[in-house]
Scaffold this active site. Structure first.
Site, mmCIF file in Angstrom:
data_model
loop_
_atom_site.group_PDB
_atom_site.id
_atom_site.type_symbol
_atom_site.label_atom_id
_atom_site.label_comp_id
_atom_site.label_asym_id
_atom_site.label_seq_id
_atom_site.Cartn_x
_atom_site.Cartn_y
_atom_site.Cartn_z
ATOM 1 N N GLY A 196 1.650 -8.003 20.650
ATOM 2 C CA GLY A 196 1.126 -6.803 20.010
ATOM 3 C C GLY A 196 1.534 -6.732 18.548
ATOM 4 O O GLY A 196 0.727 -6.413 17.684
ATOM 5 N N GLY A 213 8.791 0.601 17.882
ATOM 6 C CA GLY A 213 7.844 0.929 18.942
ATOM 7 C C GLY A 213 6.416 0.834 18.436
ATOM 8 O O GLY A 213 5.614 0.097 19.001
ATOM 9 N N LEU A 233 3.610 -0.674 17.012
ATOM 10 C CA LEU A 233 3.547 -2.131 16.923
ATOM 11 C C LEU A 233 3.323 -2.641 15.507
ATOM 12 O O LEU A 233 2.593 -2.068 14.721
ATOM 13 C CB LEU A 233 2.474 -2.659 17.876
ATOM 14 C CG LEU A 233 2.829 -2.451 19.369
ATOM 15 C CD1 LEU A 233 1.697 -2.915 20.263
ATOM 16 C CD2 LEU A 233 4.109 -3.187 19.720
ATOM 17 N N HIS A 256 4.004 -4.884 33.135
ATOM 18 C CA HIS A 256 4.339 -4.504 31.760
ATOM 19 C C HIS A 256 5.012 -3.139 31.622
ATOM 20 O O HIS A 256 6.123 -3.039 31.108
ATOM 21 C CB HIS A 256 3.071 -4.536 30.904
ATOM 22 C CG HIS A 256 3.178 -3.788 29.604
ATOM 23 N ND1 HIS A 256 3.865 -4.286 28.526
ATOM 24 C CD2 HIS A 256 2.678 -2.583 29.211
ATOM 25 C CE1 HIS A 256 3.786 -3.421 27.530
ATOM 26 N NE2 HIS A 256 3.077 -2.380 27.900
ATOM 27 N N HIS A 310 -12.397 6.657 -3.515
ATOM 28 C CA HIS A 310 -11.111 6.589 -4.206
ATOM 29 C C HIS A 310 -10.524 7.970 -4.506
ATOM 30 O O HIS A 310 -9.533 8.065 -5.224
ATOM 31 C CB HIS A 310 -11.259 5.790 -5.501
ATOM 32 C CG HIS A 310 -11.338 4.308 -5.259
ATOM 33 N ND1 HIS A 310 -12.273 3.739 -4.425
ATOM 34 C CD2 HIS A 310 -10.581 3.278 -5.723
ATOM 35 C CE1 HIS A 310 -12.091 2.431 -4.403
ATOM 36 N NE2 HIS A 310 -11.079 2.125 -5.164
ATOM 37 N N GLU A 320 -0.420 -2.438 1.413
ATOM 38 C CA GLU A 320 0.154 -1.098 1.379
ATOM 39 C C GLU A 320 1.009 -0.798 2.608
ATOM 40 O O GLU A 320 2.101 -0.233 2.506
ATOM 41 C CB GLU A 320 -0.954 -0.051 1.263
ATOM 42 C CG GLU A 320 -1.764 -0.116 -0.021
ATOM 43 C CD GLU A 320 -2.897 -1.124 0.051
ATOM 44 O OE1 GLU A 320 -3.118 -1.697 1.144
ATOM 45 O OE2 GLU A 320 -3.561 -1.359 -0.976
ATOM 46 N N HIS A 353 9.332 0.274 30.585
ATOM 47 C CA HIS A 353 8.697 -1.042 30.557
ATOM 48 C C HIS A 353 9.642 -2.121 31.071
ATOM 49 O O HIS A 353 10.507 -2.596 30.334
ATOM 50 C CB HIS A 353 8.266 -1.367 29.137
ATOM 51 C CG HIS A 353 7.265 -0.393 28.578
ATOM 52 N ND1 HIS A 353 7.617 0.862 28.139
ATOM 53 C CD2 HIS A 353 5.929 -0.489 28.413
ATOM 54 C CE1 HIS A 353 6.532 1.512 27.720
ATOM 55 N NE2 HIS A 353 5.496 0.714 27.869
ATOM 56 N N ARG A 394 1.346 10.451 -14.045
ATOM 57 C CA ARG A 394 1.657 9.039 -13.795
ATOM 58 C C ARG A 394 2.326 8.402 -15.012
ATOM 59 O O ARG A 394 3.069 7.437 -14.888
ATOM 60 C CB ARG A 394 0.401 8.265 -13.396
ATOM 61 C CG ARG A 394 -0.651 8.160 -14.469
ATOM 62 C CD ARG A 394 -1.742 7.159 -14.083
ATOM 63 N NE ARG A 394 -2.859 7.213 -15.001
ATOM 64 C CZ ARG A 394 -3.578 6.160 -15.359
ATOM 65 N NH1 ARG A 394 -3.322 4.975 -14.853
ATOM 66 N NH2 ARG A 394 -4.589 6.283 -16.200
ATOM 67 N N SER A 436 -1.538 0.607 -13.044
ATOM 68 C CA SER A 436 -2.137 1.940 -12.960
ATOM 69 C C SER A 436 -1.126 3.003 -12.527
ATOM 70 O O SER A 436 -1.174 4.134 -12.983
ATOM 71 C CB SER A 436 -3.287 1.943 -11.944
ATOM 72 O OG SER A 436 -4.448 1.402 -12.514
ATOM 73 N N HIS A 455 -3.134 9.121 -9.063
ATOM 74 C CA HIS A 455 -4.593 9.299 -8.955
ATOM 75 C C HIS A 455 -4.878 10.243 -7.794
ATOM 76 O O HIS A 455 -5.516 9.888 -6.803
ATOM 77 C CB HIS A 455 -5.302 7.956 -8.770
ATOM 78 C CG HIS A 455 -5.159 7.039 -9.947
ATOM 79 N ND1 HIS A 455 -3.949 6.578 -10.389
ATOM 80 C CD2 HIS A 455 -6.088 6.510 -10.785
ATOM 81 C CE1 HIS A 455 -4.125 5.799 -11.455
ATOM 82 N NE2 HIS A 455 -5.411 5.737 -11.728
ATOM 83 N N ASP A 495 -14.486 6.316 -10.100
ATOM 84 C CA ASP A 495 -14.395 5.432 -8.933
ATOM 85 C C ASP A 495 -15.050 6.030 -7.689
ATOM 86 O O ASP A 495 -15.355 5.316 -6.732
ATOM 87 C CB ASP A 495 -12.937 5.045 -8.646
ATOM 88 C CG ASP A 495 -12.510 3.829 -9.458
ATOM 89 O OD1 ASP A 495 -13.387 3.065 -9.901
ATOM 90 O OD2 ASP A 495 -11.294 3.644 -9.656
ATOM 91 N N PHE A 508 -4.983 5.794 -0.946
ATOM 92 C CA PHE A 508 -4.614 4.704 -0.045
ATOM 93 C C PHE A 508 -3.325 4.981 0.716
ATOM 94 O O PHE A 508 -2.831 4.107 1.441
ATOM 95 C CB PHE A 508 -4.585 3.370 -0.801
ATOM 96 C CG PHE A 508 -5.932 3.012 -1.366
ATOM 97 C CD1 PHE A 508 -7.075 3.154 -0.577
ATOM 98 C CD2 PHE A 508 -6.093 2.589 -2.663
ATOM 99 C CE1 PHE A 508 -8.337 2.870 -1.079
ATOM 100 C CE2 PHE A 508 -7.355 2.305 -3.182
ATOM 101 C CZ PHE A 508 -8.481 2.440 -2.391
#
Lengths: 657, 657
Positions: free
Chosen positions: A155, A113, A115, A258, A465, A403, A24, A349, A376, A453, A461, A429
């Site tokens: 970016g 790298g 983005l 670019h 979830h 997150e 680039h 947990r 939680s 979880h 849930d 998640f």
């Protein structure tokens, strides 16, 4: 001198791209003046000692595709990057890969790298600085006191993670963080206004950042002045520097400049336009001298001064100095965690909560938090305070509902050194932050992910979830340690293993629901976690009719099925596999000792996608797993409906016999 | 009436949570007035015909954890949700799962819960409306003309995807999109100011949104007025409505009221505070009447009026009406795509370009674009214009560098109906949007992902740009069709299969590098894609000594190895597996016909993580794959260094024999 040096930096960058016939050139041509201003006029690093000086400023090229410029800078600044290395840009085994890699090249502070993640990483670097400063500095002894800089592009700022990271930085008032925004109005596909109309100044102000505009991206003096101004702000600063992508080249100002080399002729024209009349890879001595008199001399003086400062500190505060050095060396005491007894049960947990309290006492440099699920995930360190703009010494990080930034920030914290950090969210998640786990792994960073979880046992849930595919997805990432412990003892050993692991991230996959303590884990869990899998309970009949293989919450079902099968006269072994990918990498002898090849009646049990277990069960075994989404109902009912019962395992085993 | 109805909505919601002993009472208590204002005073939907009326307004509860409120609303508004359904909240097989699911319940427009994605989905819904309006409306015949609404919370706005989605919506001037922001200043772990200091008004203005503040979240009239004002703005609008989480409950205003039932007593106190003195699940007739006279009557009249309008449109523009109806029914012509001949070769990303041009002609309702990599993904429809605020009829979408929002937006577009949409980026960046692919799959949406640059053959860009684990991770998602074609013919059939698939997303995994056209694909590819795997080239010697299994760019290596092995006297079969997860779900007979169980000498070859292939290779086979990160060098060199050569496959095969 400045003009010649900037021209040399530009020329070297496009020579590098041209030689590789890949890369680039656009960013280097546009951003060389800001890179020069920052590096030669401001940055406090000592190229001669590379990254050994702990209190150096940190610089990350968030826009990592501009790597040719960074390598050229490293060369000019006297790092261990030779002209030959530039000539080997993007070649096999070179130290100059296509995007900067912290594991490959001297002077590189972070792999970049993908983005947006660079912004998360610099926020983490800056957070680490504030935390260590709060912990270790004493009046007149500011031994932790450096800035964090980055150059980013459109970016980076368009990616959602930028919002998370910048919002967090503004909230935390990380005023020693300075972002240079290479504002060229061009993206890969065309002009920025084809896809965005954001008002960046207003956006930054909404996030409690200082926004400083430099109209002329070629004005090194103005850029330098802006950086100095940013350093004195009480907020993090973004300096928007208007540049021309591919400046000086035939396609200057267009997306055509670019991401592809210009060709010999294009390069020649560009260099002529820049007034730089030297053959490829030729740097006038004045340019080397300029860097010698700039970044190199300044850095050496700065480090020497700091070394004296640190000696004084060490004399005045020997215990603190020792604590800092222990942290920098990741020194661990013999970790002591409670053992669990058969007959009790606990959600992993919750075990995690206990582990964190204990470890926080034994490892003073451990800190972390959750993406707004601390209540939680059970990640709050009870006897510490919150890390905040008013209290950078606190050990409980409130990452917010961010997150992805949490994970990138942790990468930055780990890159900085001086602490061990963990971050938590629900296991499902992990999808949101997966791209940053990959960056933990590529960079060999010992970040600890606490993901609770972990299955359909989440229950009410419902499908959105309940993780199904996440275990397979994470296990497939190279250099990641995924640990899904089966009970309290395995969980405690998993936490120990996480702290003892320094060359890769660890993902702790923990339950919401209770896990009975299993016979044998108190004793076998340590080695079992080490190997990834182990014989938890051997055949009770003397002969080996088959093997039940499980991980996490499903191991106890295998134990129950083992008893049922014993009653029917079958002798099966139960193998606990807290880390499938670790186990698969064990040597053949060990695997054979756990899973003798001659025993083909095998069932793997995991409340998740079956993908991956076939390697252990082969063509003759079976897998009790899930190949559809979860549902909403109490967790125990889901386990039953989805076939996670000892009866179902037993019946499947009898089927394959 | 309003007050009683709002109280009833609140009461019903907390009764629902209490009965389940699980769920989130906080949002319903805070947001019921805005939900009531929107639904009973503004929203144009016809509960009696459910979601059959195409031009209805769309509503998505982005803050899906407030599902109890949504189900209560659906009940009051006369959708097919009975009191018994509310009483079965979060139970096995109920139509009222923990988070709203579009596949489960009448009146639900989108599955929601994973934070931030609801905002992406409503942006997609609004984009679809503008596009269809531009395509089909005629002066005096505005048959596509509806609004899109959502209620979101702080969590949605803190997620990075919100920035991507809101930025895109502002850029596109989606002025019929109205976001109601339930601004209660509380997150799961505590007060919002523990983790964020964003100035939301300034932020929204920076993104070209209208920001309207309603100070009193209980003021239904003020909220209604604000919505009406938002509807007339020439920008998308966010109405920030100040609310009290858990309003009326003992823990009102605290995170303690967010996510757990209050208990019988807590509910009683709350209802007393609300002045709502009715037993659980009891709704006064006046409330039903209020909804009857509000949303129900309004919706029925509106749909009837629209039906007349549509009849007139159909009479005036029969061809357009047919085109619209065909699109709504996903009607496809016999798709005609070029065939490829042995002896030629082409990168599948280029084949993709050709496919898109052809399909765009044959399927007028197909549109899509790339996250700023159109020039690399080859996704631009050459004979169409760009979709933009000035030209909503364009079929080329510029998603911007916003991968995650791109995917969520596509989910919204697919939910809307009337088009088929595709989106593209590099395969490695599927990490950024993975959480939204999951939502495509859960919602059974036929979104098409075009992911190019699918292996280490990417080459010079290096490890950060080279997918390894992505194939395994995506294959493990339930209800996802991952297609990795081996040559031009398989690629064309993969595109056809994508268009013919209506109940799940399709992921097209394509190469940067050339693929030779293989003997046999012209003829076998269609059925092969259907089955996920097929015998491409049977043993050339008559006897079956073993099987080489490959996908995508590695199939040709298997073919070469087959020839080498033939020379050594071994007869091996080559099996092409364009879709591993599809093949694994085939019936046993088909799998046996392709991979006879008696043939144990099997090698799977894929330039990616080995995870998953063990199910086909068993305990006696081998896998040529990658369990570390890629590197930066020309792609062909990497293929050699990583063992992707016919020689290596041949040698591994001889080893296992």
């Amino acid at each position: 001198m400045t003009n010649l040096s900037v021209a040399a930096l530009r020329a070297l960058s496009i020579d590098t791209v041209q030689k590789a016939n890949s890369g680039h050139p656009g960013l280097p041509l546009g951003a060389s003046p800001m890179a020069y201003a920052l590096w030669n006029n401001v940055l406090n690093v000592n190229p001669k000692t590379d990254r050994n000086w702990f209190n150096r400023d940190r610089f990350v090229l968030a826009a990592g595709h501009g790597s040719a410029m960074l390598y050229s800078l490293l060369h000019l600044a006297g790092y261990d990057v030779a002209i030959e290395d530039l000539q080997n840009f993007r070649q096999w085994n070179s130290i100059t890969p296509g995007h900067p890699e912290v594991t490959h090249t001297s002077g590189i502070e972070a792999t970049s790298g993908p983005l947006g993640q660079g912004l998360g990483q610099v926020v983490g670097l800056a957070m680490a600085e504030t935390h260590l400063a709060a912990k270790f500095n004493k009046a007149g002894h500011e031994i932790i006191d450096h800035y964090t800089y980055t150059i980013c592009g459109d970016g980076d700022l368009m990616e959602g993670i930028s919002q998370e990271a910048l919002s967090l930085a503004g909230h935390l008032k990380l005023n020693k963080l300075v972002v240079l925004y290479d504002s060229n109005g061009i993206t890969l596909d065309g002009t920025l206004d084809m896809s965005s109309s954001d008002d960046v100044k207003k956006r930054m102000e909404s996030l409690n950042w200082e926004h400083i505009l430099v109209e002329d991206g070629n004005d090194v003096a103005a850029i330098t002045k802006a950086i100095e101004a940013a350093k004195t702000s009480d907020k993090p600063s973004l300096i928007e520097i208007k540049t021309v992508i591919g400046f000086g080249s035939p396609n200057a100002g267009s997306n055509k400049s670019h991401g592809a080399p210009f060709g010999e002729e294009g390069n020649a024209t560009t260099k002529a336009n820049l007034g730089f009349n030297h053959p490829p890879f030729t740097v006038p001595q004045e340019v080397y001298d300029d860097f010698e008199n700039g970044i190199i001399k300044r850095g050496e003086l700065a480090e020497n001064a700091w070394n004296e400062k640190y000696a004084a500190y060490k004399a005045a505060y020997p215990e603190l100095a020792k604590e800092l050095e222990d942290a920098l060396n990741n020194k661990l005491p013999e970790l002591e965690l409670p053992k669990y007894e058969v007959g009790t049960s606990e959600a992993s947990r919750i075990t995690n909560k206990i582990a964190i309290q204990e470890l926080a006492k034994q490892v003073p440099y451990l800190w972390g938090g959750s993406a707004d699920l601390a209540s939680s995930n059970n990640t709050m360190i009870a006897d510490s305070s919150n890390y905040s703009a008013e209290n950078y010494g606190g050990r409980n990080i409130w990452y917010g509902i961010r997150e992805f930034a949490m994970a990138a920030v942790m990468n930055g914290i780990a890159l900085h050194g001086g602490t061990r950090v963990f971050g938590a969210t629900f296991f499902v998640f992990s999808d949101y932050l997966k791209a940053a786990i990959r960056m933990s792994a590529i960079q060999k960073l010992p970040v600890i992910y606490v993901l609770t979880h972990d299955s359909i046992a989440v229950g009410e849930d419902g499908a959105t979830h309940e993780p199904i595919e996440q275990l397979a997805g994470l296990r497939a990432i190279p250099n990641v340690q995924v640990l899904r412990p089966a009970d309290g003892n395995e969980t405690m050993e998993a936490w120990k293993k996480a702290l003892h692991t320094l060359d890769k991230p660890t993902i702790l996959v923990l339950t919401r629901q209770n896990l009975p303590v299993l016979e044998g884990t108190d004793g076998k869990a340590k080695a079992g976690i080490e190997h990834g899998g182990y014989v938890l309970a051997d055949t009770p009949t003397g002969k080996l009719d088959g093997i039940l293989i499980g991980s996490g919450s499903e191991v106890s079902l295998c134990v129950d099925a083992q008893a049922q099968l014993k009653e029917k006269g079958y002798g099966v072994r139960v193998v606990s596999v807290p880390s499938l990918e670790t186990f698969l990498r064990e040597d053949k002898e060990y695997i054979e000792s756990v899973l003798p090849k001659s025993t083909r009646a095998r069932i793997a049990v995991e409340a998740a996608s079956p993908l991956g277990w076939g390697a252990l069960t082969g063509l003759d075994g079976d897998i009790v797993a899930i190949d559809k989404f979860g549902a909403s109902a109490p967790g125990n009912i889901l386990f039953e409906k989805y076939g996670f019962t000892a009866e179902n395992i037993t019946s499947k085993f009898l089927n394959i016999l």
